[in-house]
Design an enzyme around this catalytic site. Structure first.
Site, short mmCIF file in Angstrom:
data_model
loop_
_atom_site.label_atom_id
_atom_site.label_comp_id
_atom_site.label_asym_id
_atom_site.label_seq_id
_atom_site.Cartn_x
_atom_site.Cartn_y
_atom_site.Cartn_z
N LYS A 193 41.53 77.28 18.64
CA LYS A 193 43.06 77.17 17.76
C LYS A 193 43.65 78.20 18.69
O LYS A 193 43.44 79.13 19.24
CB LYS A 193 42.78 77.69 16.39
CG LYS A 193 41.98 76.73 15.81
CD LYS A 193 41.87 77.44 14.29
CE LYS A 193 41.11 76.26 13.09
NZ LYS A 193 41.01 76.78 11.85
N TYR A 233 49.73 75.75 14.61
CA TYR A 233 48.82 75.80 15.41
C TYR A 233 48.08 74.70 15.92
O TYR A 233 48.20 73.48 15.49
CB TYR A 233 47.64 76.63 14.84
CG TYR A 233 47.15 76.03 13.45
CD1 TYR A 233 45.85 75.41 13.47
CD2 TYR A 233 47.67 76.21 12.31
CE1 TYR A 233 45.23 75.04 12.24
CE2 TYR A 233 47.26 76.07 11.14
CZ TYR A 233 45.96 75.15 11.21
OH TYR A 233 45.53 74.48 9.95
N HIS A 285 38.21 80.15 7.68
CA HIS A 285 37.74 78.80 7.66
C HIS A 285 37.06 78.75 9.22
O HIS A 285 37.34 79.16 10.15
CB HIS A 285 38.86 78.06 7.62
CG HIS A 285 39.55 77.74 6.46
ND1 HIS A 285 40.99 77.53 6.30
CD2 HIS A 285 38.99 78.06 5.14
CE1 HIS A 285 41.12 77.58 5.01
NE2 HIS A 285 40.07 77.87 4.20
N ASP A 330 38.76 78.36 -1.38
CA ASP A 330 38.73 79.69 -0.58
C ASP A 330 38.18 80.71 -1.72
O ASP A 330 37.39 81.75 -1.23
CB ASP A 330 40.03 80.25 0.03
CG ASP A 330 40.41 79.38 1.21
OD1 ASP A 330 39.54 78.56 1.75
OD2 ASP A 330 41.50 79.58 1.64
#
Length: 183
Positions: free
Chosen positions: A72, A132, A62, A170
């Site tokens: 991130k 995260y 992603h 995905d």
């Protein structure tokens, strides 16, 4: 905190110190001042928590494009997973190259993934929690994906691709060879 460079400029492995006793441990996983001294100066605005029940769950690859691109800082709360970052910065000498780091509740490592990278992971054990921080909010109109097992990337996911548990999004993501980077 121990801050280690990887082979991709800007992608860092950050290992916070743990202070333990017979009850368990304490660890400071984010300290703006300490990391700024190490060259990491990011204003995180969102925390995410992902749970995957099954081993072999793949999430990614992603990215969020500008104007809502995200840095991130990824860590494991429970279990273990292989975390992967791929450079998609147009003109970068490491464009299309990847770094994979095992993050687990046991090793306490974190992976800092800057803007301009694809991000994905595969769970190595059942019941894995991924936590995260993100430097920008989730923006659906900036959301993008690349198929995790694109042959051009050559990533060893530690599982047979046909055994990967994927979302429909995905599974239908374009291959890297067909991807046009917004960075």
């Amino acid at each position: 905190m121990l801050v280690e460079n990887t082979t991709l400029d800007g992608v860092l492995v950050i290992t916070p110190k743990r202070f333990g006793d017979d009850r368990g441990f304490f660890s400071e996983v984010w300290n703006r001042h300490a990391l700024a001294e190490a060259g990491v100066d990011i204003d995180f605005v969102q925390d995410n928590h992902s749970f995957s029940a099954a081993q072999g769950t793949v999430r990614g690859l992603h990215f969020q494009s500008p104007p809502h691109a995200q840095d991130k800082l990824v860590r494991c709360g429970t279990g273990a997973f292989l975390d992967v970052a791929i450079d998609i910065r147009t003109g970068s000498p490491t464009y299309g190259k990847s770094v994979a780091v095992e993050l687990s509740a046991e090793n306490g490592k974190q992976l800092l993934i800057p803007k301009g990278f694809l991000h994905g992971f595969v769970t190595l054990v059942p019941n894995t929690e991924i936590l995260y921080k993100c430097s920008d909010i989730y923006a659906p109109d900036c959301d993008g994906a690349v198929y995790f097992d694109s042959p051009e990337l050559g990533i060893d996911w530690r599982i047979a691709p046909e055994r990967a548990i994927l979302s429909d999004k995905d599974a239908q993501a374009p291959r890297f060879a067909d991807f046009k980077s917004p960075f």
